[in-house]
Design an enzyme around this catalytic site. Sequence first.
Site, PDB file in Angstrom:
ATOM      1  N   GLU A  13       0.811  -1.141   0.576  1.00 57.46           N
ATOM      2  CA  GLU A  13      -0.114   0.188  -0.090  1.00 57.46           C
ATOM      3  C   GLU A  13       0.664   1.261   0.237  1.00 57.46           C
ATOM      4  O   GLU A  13      -0.210   2.426  -0.165  1.00 57.46           O
ATOM      5  CB  GLU A  13      -0.827   0.628   1.225  1.00 57.46           C
ATOM      6  CG  GLU A  13      -2.457  -0.732   0.992  1.00 57.46           C
ATOM      7  CD  GLU A  13      -3.306  -1.500   2.317  1.00 57.46           C
ATOM      8  OE1 GLU A  13      -3.743  -1.837   2.451  1.00 57.46           O
ATOM      9  OE2 GLU A  13      -2.141  -0.746   3.666  1.00 57.46           O
ATOM     10  N   GLY A  79     -12.441  -4.272   2.700  1.00 59.13           N
ATOM     11  CA  GLY A  79     -13.498  -5.107   1.690  1.00 59.13           C
ATOM     12  C   GLY A  79     -14.358  -4.341   2.069  1.00 59.13           C
ATOM     13  O   GLY A  79     -15.364  -3.456   2.542  1.00 59.13           O
ATOM     14  N   MET A 174      -9.614  -2.756   8.998  1.00 57.23           N
ATOM     15  CA  MET A 174      -8.203  -2.873   9.903  1.00 57.23           C
ATOM     16  C   MET A 174      -7.894  -1.467  10.979  1.00 57.23           C
ATOM     17  O   MET A 174      -6.516  -2.064  11.907  1.00 57.23           O
ATOM     18  CB  MET A 174      -7.565  -3.588   9.957  1.00 57.23           C
ATOM     19  CG  MET A 174      -8.604  -4.994   9.686  1.00 57.23           C
ATOM     20  SD  MET A 174      -7.338  -6.501   9.429  1.00 57.23           S
ATOM     21  CE  MET A 174      -7.314  -7.710  11.194  1.00 57.23           C
ATOM     22  N   GLU A 175      -7.431  -1.103  10.110  1.00 50.65           N
ATOM     23  CA  GLU A 175      -7.398   0.523  10.390  1.00 50.65           C
ATOM     24  C   GLU A 175      -7.588   2.218  10.766  1.00 50.65           C
ATOM     25  O   GLU A 175      -7.143   3.238  11.422  1.00 50.65           O
ATOM     26  CB  GLU A 175      -5.776   1.237  10.273  1.00 50.65           C
ATOM     27  CG  GLU A 175      -5.065  -0.498  10.371  1.00 50.65           C
ATOM     28  CD  GLU A 175      -4.841  -1.512   9.029  1.00 50.65           C
ATOM     29  OE1 GLU A 175      -5.322  -0.931   8.071  1.00 50.65           O
ATOM     30  OE2 GLU A 175      -4.682  -2.610   9.195  1.00 50.65           O
ATOM     31  N   ASP A 198     -11.981  -7.270  -2.145  1.00 52.23           N
ATOM     32  CA  ASP A 198     -12.386  -8.340  -2.094  1.00 52.23           C
ATOM     33  C   ASP A 198     -14.012  -7.958  -1.424  1.00 52.23           C
ATOM     34  O   ASP A 198     -14.574  -6.505  -0.705  1.00 52.23           O
ATOM     35  CB  ASP A 198     -12.114  -8.985  -0.903  1.00 52.23           C
ATOM     36  CG  ASP A 198     -11.806  -8.172   0.916  1.00 52.23           C
ATOM     37  OD1 ASP A 198     -10.514  -7.761   0.661  1.00 52.23           O
ATOM     38  OD2 ASP A 198     -12.653  -8.518   1.229  1.00 52.23           O
TER      39      ASP A 198
HETATM   40  N1  ADE Z   1      -9.151  -5.470   4.168  1.00 50.67           N
HETATM   41  C1  ADE Z   1      -9.963  -5.569   2.971  1.00 50.67           C
HETATM   42  N2  ADE Z   1     -10.116  -6.548   2.727  1.00 50.67           N
HETATM   43  C2  ADE Z   1     -10.692  -7.040   4.372  1.00 50.67           C
HETATM   44  C3  ADE Z   1     -11.427  -7.620   5.159  1.00 50.67           C
HETATM   45  N3  ADE Z   1     -12.023  -8.783   4.558  1.00 50.67           N
HETATM   46  N4  ADE Z   1     -11.774  -7.405   6.602  1.00 50.67           N
HETATM   47  C4  ADE Z   1     -10.333  -6.360   6.961  1.00 50.67           C
HETATM   48  N5  ADE Z   1      -9.945  -6.211   6.390  1.00 50.67           N
HETATM   49  C5  ADE Z   1      -9.522  -5.868   5.415  1.00 50.67           C
END
Ligand code: ADE
Length: 234
Positions: A13, A79, A174-175, A198
């Site tokens: 990234e 996601g 997650m951040e 995703d």
């Molecule tokens: N970053 C990218 N895809 C993710 C997901 N499915 N869950 C948490 N962080 C992500």
Amino acid sequence: MKKLGIIGAMKVEVETLQNAMTGKRIQSIAGMDFCEGLLEGLPAVVVECGVGKVNAAVCAQILCSCYQISHLVNTGVAGSLNAKLDICDLLVSKDAMYYDVDCQYVGYAPCVLPGMPETFEADDSLIGRAFAAAESIKPGHTHIGRVATGDCFVAKKELKEKIVALTQASCVEMEGAAIAHTAYKNGVPFVILRAISDKADDSAEMDYPTFEANAAAFCARLTEALARDLAQDE
Ligand code: ADE
């Protein structure tokens, strides 16, 4: 004079951005390499913080305390929580919140920490400028929405549905909220930029490794375009 702090959780990234910088100086603090220089002519510090909320908050605080940044940008993959947001689409944060905070037994709303706002609001000017930059890269595939953050990789439909019900967010990662929270405490304007890797459901385990690099590249392009736009003010 603007100075952007730019945080990505993973090498994929940040490496394009760091490679594009000129006049680089690198300082290592708390195991993170803070790469300072010019990005698109704008003073910037680009850093890989590691995955998860604590890594992100530690990194954001170092940027605020040691680098006199004027703005904070979080770039990376996420996601999708919204059927309208497809793989490699771009998301600009309206705001961010944690989905894994629960103090309901002591009287707080779901996802809210005592003493903290219900959501951390991104800066209006950064939102507008990032949206315009994103539209120039992926016309019709750019959204403004909420970012939901927690310390899990979400790859099950049941957890995805729970997060949507709790937060009404557009994407999960997650951040972001930890960086937004740190920015809030320091009075620094922020925005979170994400490209979808995703769908955060049972397909994520397959899709994430397939689309991670492509999505990260889109988000790096967006971050560069935002820096280019901000540089024109100086
Ligand atoms: N970053 C990218 N895809 C993710 C997901 N499915 N869950 C948490 N962080 C992500």
